[in-house]
Design a protein around this motif. Structure first.
Motif, PDB file in Angstrom:
ATOM      1  N   THR A   2       0.855  -1.176   0.000  1.00  0.00           N
ATOM      2  CA  THR A   2       0.000   0.000   0.000  1.00  0.00           C
ATOM      3  C   THR A   2       0.893   1.229   0.000  1.00  0.00           C
ATOM      4  O   THR A   2       1.912   1.276   0.666  1.00  0.00           O
ATOM      5  CB  THR A   2      -0.901   0.000   1.242  1.00  0.00           C
ATOM      6  OG1 THR A   2      -1.705  -1.177   1.205  1.00  0.00           O
ATOM      7  CG2 THR A   2      -1.796   1.228   1.249  1.00  0.00           C
ATOM      8  N   ALA A 289     -10.823   1.787  -9.194  1.00  0.00           N
ATOM      9  CA  ALA A 289     -10.767   0.469  -8.559  1.00  0.00           C
ATOM     10  C   ALA A 289      -9.760   0.468  -7.411  1.00  0.00           C
ATOM     11  O   ALA A 289     -10.009  -0.121  -6.345  1.00  0.00           O
ATOM     12  CB  ALA A 289     -10.389  -0.592  -9.598  1.00  0.00           C
ATOM     13  N   ALA A 293     -10.669  -0.245  -3.541  1.00  0.00           N
ATOM     14  CA  ALA A 293      -9.988  -1.306  -2.794  1.00  0.00           C
ATOM     15  C   ALA A 293      -9.380  -0.759  -1.516  1.00  0.00           C
ATOM     16  O   ALA A 293      -9.348  -1.444  -0.487  1.00  0.00           O
ATOM     17  CB  ALA A 293      -8.919  -1.953  -3.675  1.00  0.00           C
ATOM     18  N   ARG A 294      -8.912   0.472  -1.563  1.00  0.00           N
ATOM     19  CA  ARG A 294      -8.320   1.089  -0.384  1.00  0.00           C
ATOM     20  C   ARG A 294      -9.345   1.217   0.740  1.00  0.00           C
ATOM     21  O   ARG A 294      -9.019   1.125   1.918  1.00  0.00           O
ATOM     22  CB  ARG A 294      -7.755   2.469  -0.747  1.00  0.00           C
ATOM     23  CG  ARG A 294      -7.004   3.143   0.375  1.00  0.00           C
ATOM     24  CD  ARG A 294      -6.088   4.232  -0.161  1.00  0.00           C
ATOM     25  NE  ARG A 294      -6.786   5.183  -1.017  1.00  0.00           N
ATOM     26  CZ  ARG A 294      -6.160   6.110  -1.746  1.00  0.00           C
ATOM     27  NH1 ARG A 294      -4.839   6.191  -1.732  1.00  0.00           N
ATOM     28  NH2 ARG A 294      -6.854   6.941  -2.489  1.00  0.00           N
ATOM     29  N   ARG A 296     -11.847  -0.915   0.918  1.00  0.00           N
ATOM     30  CA  ARG A 296     -12.351  -2.282   0.993  1.00  0.00           C
ATOM     31  C   ARG A 296     -13.759  -2.439   0.424  1.00  0.00           C
ATOM     32  O   ARG A 296     -14.509  -3.317   0.802  1.00  0.00           O
ATOM     33  CB  ARG A 296     -12.299  -2.815   2.440  1.00  0.00           C
ATOM     34  CG  ARG A 296     -10.873  -2.868   3.012  1.00  0.00           C
ATOM     35  CD  ARG A 296      -9.968  -3.709   2.122  1.00  0.00           C
ATOM     36  NE  ARG A 296      -8.621  -3.859   2.656  1.00  0.00           N
ATOM     37  CZ  ARG A 296      -7.561  -3.151   2.235  1.00  0.00           C
ATOM     38  NH1 ARG A 296      -7.697  -2.236   1.273  1.00  0.00           N
ATOM     39  NH2 ARG A 296      -6.373  -3.361   2.757  1.00  0.00           N
ATOM     40  N   ASP A 297     -14.115  -1.564  -0.541  1.00  0.00           N
ATOM     41  CA  ASP A 297     -15.347  -1.759  -1.298  1.00  0.00           C
ATOM     42  C   ASP A 297     -15.105  -2.659  -2.505  1.00  0.00           C
ATOM     43  O   ASP A 297     -16.058  -3.089  -3.166  1.00  0.00           O
ATOM     44  CB  ASP A 297     -15.923  -0.408  -1.754  1.00  0.00           C
ATOM     45  CG  ASP A 297     -16.617   0.331  -0.616  1.00  0.00           C
ATOM     46  OD1 ASP A 297     -17.107  -0.342   0.304  1.00  0.00           O
ATOM     47  OD2 ASP A 297     -16.659   1.574  -0.653  1.00  0.00           O
ATOM     48  N   LEU A 298     -13.853  -2.895  -2.832  1.00  0.00           N
ATOM     49  CA  LEU A 298     -13.424  -3.939  -3.762  1.00  0.00           C
ATOM     50  C   LEU A 298     -12.350  -4.748  -3.032  1.00  0.00           C
ATOM     51  O   LEU A 298     -11.848  -4.310  -1.988  1.00  0.00           O
ATOM     52  CB  LEU A 298     -12.875  -3.325  -5.057  1.00  0.00           C
ATOM     53  CG  LEU A 298     -13.893  -2.725  -6.034  1.00  0.00           C
ATOM     54  CD1 LEU A 298     -13.184  -2.134  -7.244  1.00  0.00           C
ATOM     55  CD2 LEU A 298     -14.929  -3.751  -6.474  1.00  0.00           C
ATOM     56  N   PRO A 299     -11.996  -5.926  -3.537  1.00  0.00           N
ATOM     57  CA  PRO A 299     -11.019  -6.749  -2.824  1.00  0.00           C
ATOM     58  C   PRO A 299      -9.757  -5.984  -2.457  1.00  0.00           C
ATOM     59  O   PRO A 299      -9.167  -5.271  -3.283  1.00  0.00           O
ATOM     60  CB  PRO A 299     -10.732  -7.869  -3.827  1.00  0.00           C
ATOM     61  CG  PRO A 299     -12.000  -8.007  -4.597  1.00  0.00           C
ATOM     62  CD  PRO A 299     -12.532  -6.606  -4.735  1.00  0.00           C
ATOM     63  N   GLY A 300      -9.318  -6.137  -1.205  1.00  0.00           N
ATOM     64  CA  GLY A 300      -8.165  -5.409  -0.707  1.00  0.00           C
ATOM     65  C   GLY A 300      -6.883  -5.706  -1.453  1.00  0.00           C
ATOM     66  O   GLY A 300      -5.937  -4.908  -1.406  1.00  0.00           O
ATOM     67  N   LEU A 302      -6.330  -5.371  -4.448  1.00  0.00           N
ATOM     68  CA  LEU A 302      -6.132  -4.354  -5.476  1.00  0.00           C
ATOM     69  C   LEU A 302      -5.528  -3.070  -4.917  1.00  0.00           C
ATOM     70  O   LEU A 302      -5.128  -2.183  -5.673  1.00  0.00           O
ATOM     71  CB  LEU A 302      -7.463  -4.033  -6.171  1.00  0.00           C
ATOM     72  CG  LEU A 302      -8.171  -5.211  -6.845  1.00  0.00           C
ATOM     73  CD1 LEU A 302      -9.444  -4.742  -7.516  1.00  0.00           C
ATOM     74  CD2 LEU A 302      -7.250  -5.895  -7.849  1.00  0.00           C
ATOM     75  N   ASP A 303      -5.468  -2.954  -3.599  1.00  0.00           N
ATOM     76  CA  ASP A 303      -4.896  -1.777  -2.944  1.00  0.00           C
ATOM     77  C   ASP A 303      -3.387  -1.947  -2.850  1.00  0.00           C
ATOM     78  O   ASP A 303      -2.837  -2.271  -1.797  1.00  0.00           O
ATOM     79  CB  ASP A 303      -5.520  -1.605  -1.551  1.00  0.00           C
ATOM     80  CG  ASP A 303      -4.902  -0.448  -0.780  1.00  0.00           C
ATOM     81  OD1 ASP A 303      -4.314   0.445  -1.415  1.00  0.00           O
ATOM     82  OD2 ASP A 303      -5.011  -0.454   0.458  1.00  0.00           O
ATOM     83  N   ALA A 315      -4.545  -3.210  -9.677  1.00  0.00           N
ATOM     84  CA  ALA A 315      -5.823  -2.701 -10.191  1.00  0.00           C
ATOM     85  C   ALA A 315      -5.784  -2.615 -11.716  1.00  0.00           C
ATOM     86  O   ALA A 315      -6.768  -2.950 -12.399  1.00  0.00           O
ATOM     87  CB  ALA A 315      -6.127  -1.332  -9.586  1.00  0.00           C
TER      88      ALA A 315
END
Length: 410
Positions: A2, A289, A293-294, A296-300, A302-303, A315
């Motif tokens: 991250t 995206a 992800a950051r 956590r609204d998309l899989p973490g 991708l962060d 991402a």
């Protein structure tokens, strides 16, 4: 890993990224279906689309200056309206613009070699995703080249048309109605919608409070001037009926103007424009995206930011894979219609977010976000029923996913 993205882009680079998304493949195709809907009132539909784009751009610019982060309206909705509305905006942007990426890739393949459209489209997605992975500076340089080529081609088309003898306008032009003008505006807005790419790159722009509003305004103004010239040229040479029936409007313009030798040049310009739009779209979708992800609204997973190149590499790879999947199965018209629905809903949330700003936060005149919100919803309702139904269904799925993930929250 991250991390924080590097601020590398100045005003000129940001304008070019926006132009590469707006003055893209849409201008080579959008005038035909828009003329079929709006008829003789095509330029009125263009003016209405420009008003909507101005409202959306103004609201987005004020919000982007206040929140210079990757994610665009996903961030604004979360901050101003609450997590659910930000999530819904992000969901609409990622799903809608992934479909738009597929449409641009297929447009490139169709213009370059129709018999190999899908393999060429997949190759384009792979190549441009790789380019983005090597850093946003290289992407901005490629955007400069594509913008220069496309603007040169469009200037050539307009000049050729205006120098040609006036053509007789067919007696039977498409009928015009208020609904037709609204639908034409909705179709034309699809070709305007690239300025979001500037806002979604908020963490990579230097002096964002000054650069983002200026870049959005300049890019939108140039795009409107280009579209107005192209629309006038097409109407002058073809008339609304022939324009509505054209499969390749700008190729037909130069041929009808007596410059058929320019047809291949226009086709090359369309292919380059599609690549430029695809480049900017992948850039913007991957940043949204990454932002989702950051939170956590998309899989973490991708962060993540590449430790050397400082780009959200996971991402970008995920978006590239999703676009390739769509390219292999997508219908071009359906992809464009669904993308339009998602983008209009996305900007409706942006305008609703701007309505919550106060004077100290740089609030625009209240009429701007009000008009933008209402017109976005109205234009979304004018899209073909299949696009509206698909859009509503996908947003319902997104809302269901949100509800399931937060079922234990109080």
């Amino acid at each position: 890993m991250t991390g924080v993205l590097e601020r590398r882009l100045g005003t000129f680079d940001a304008v070019v990224v926006g132009l590469s998304a707006m003055v893209g493949a849409g201008v080579f195709a959008v005038f035909a279906p828009a003329a079929g809907a709006a008829g003789r009132w095509l330029l009125a539909a263009l003016a209405l689309a420009a008003v909507v784009a101005y409202c959306n751009a103004t609201s987005s610019a004020r919000l982007a200056a206040l929140y210079p982060e990757s994610g665009g309206t996903y961030v604004y909705g979360r901050r101003r309206l609450g997590p659910f509305w930000g999530y819904l905006a992000g969901w609409g942007f990622v799903t809608g613009k992934t479909a738009s990426c597929a449409a641009m890739a297929l447009t490139f393949g169709t213009y370059a070699a129709p018999a190999l459209a899908r393999p060429l489209a997949v190759g384009a997605v792979v190549a441009l995703t790789t380019l983005n992975l090597y850093g946003v500076r290289r992407s901005a340089t490629a955007a400069r080249i594509t913008v220069a080529v496309v603007l040169t081609v469009l200037a050539t088309v307009a000049t050729t048309a205006f120098l040609a003898p006036p053509a007789a306008t067919p007696a039977s032009a498409p009928a015009s109605t208020v609904w037709g003008v609204l639908q034409g505006a909705g179709l034309l807005f699809f070709a305007f919608a690239g300025y979001a790419r500037i806002a979604t790159m908020g963490e990579e722009v230097r002096e964002p409070a000054r650069t983002i509003p200026r870049a959005i305004g300049v890019a939108l103004g140039i795009t409107l001037a280009v579209y107005l010239l192209v629309g006038l040229a097409a109407l002058a040479v073809l008339g609304p009926a022939r324009l509505a029936a054209s499969a390749a409007p700008l190729v037909d313009v130069v041929e009808a103007a007596g410059a058929g030798g320019l047809g291949p040049v226009v086709r090359v310009g369309a292919a380059v424009a599609a690549l430029g739009a695809l480049l900017a779209l992948i850039l913007g979708v991957s940043r949204t995206a990454f932002a989702m992800a950051r939170e956590r609204d998309l899989p973490g997973a991708l962060d993540a930011v590449h430790p050397v190149r400082r780009v959200p590499h996971r991402a970008e790879l995920a978006v590239g894979a999703a676009v390739i999947a769509l390219v292999l199965v997508a219908d071009l018209r359906g992809a464009i219609g669904f993308s339009s629905f998602g983008v209009l809903v996305y900007y409706a949330i942006a305008n609703a977010s701007a309505l919550t700003l106060n004077a100290g936060e740089g609030a625009p005149p209240r009429i701007v976000p009000v008009a933008g919100l209402v017109l976005c919803l109205v234009l979304a309702a004018t899209l073909p029923w299949a696009s509206v139904a698909a859009g509503v269904a996908v947003f319902a799925v997104g809302a269901g996913v949100w509800g399931w993930r937060h079922r234990g929250a109080t």
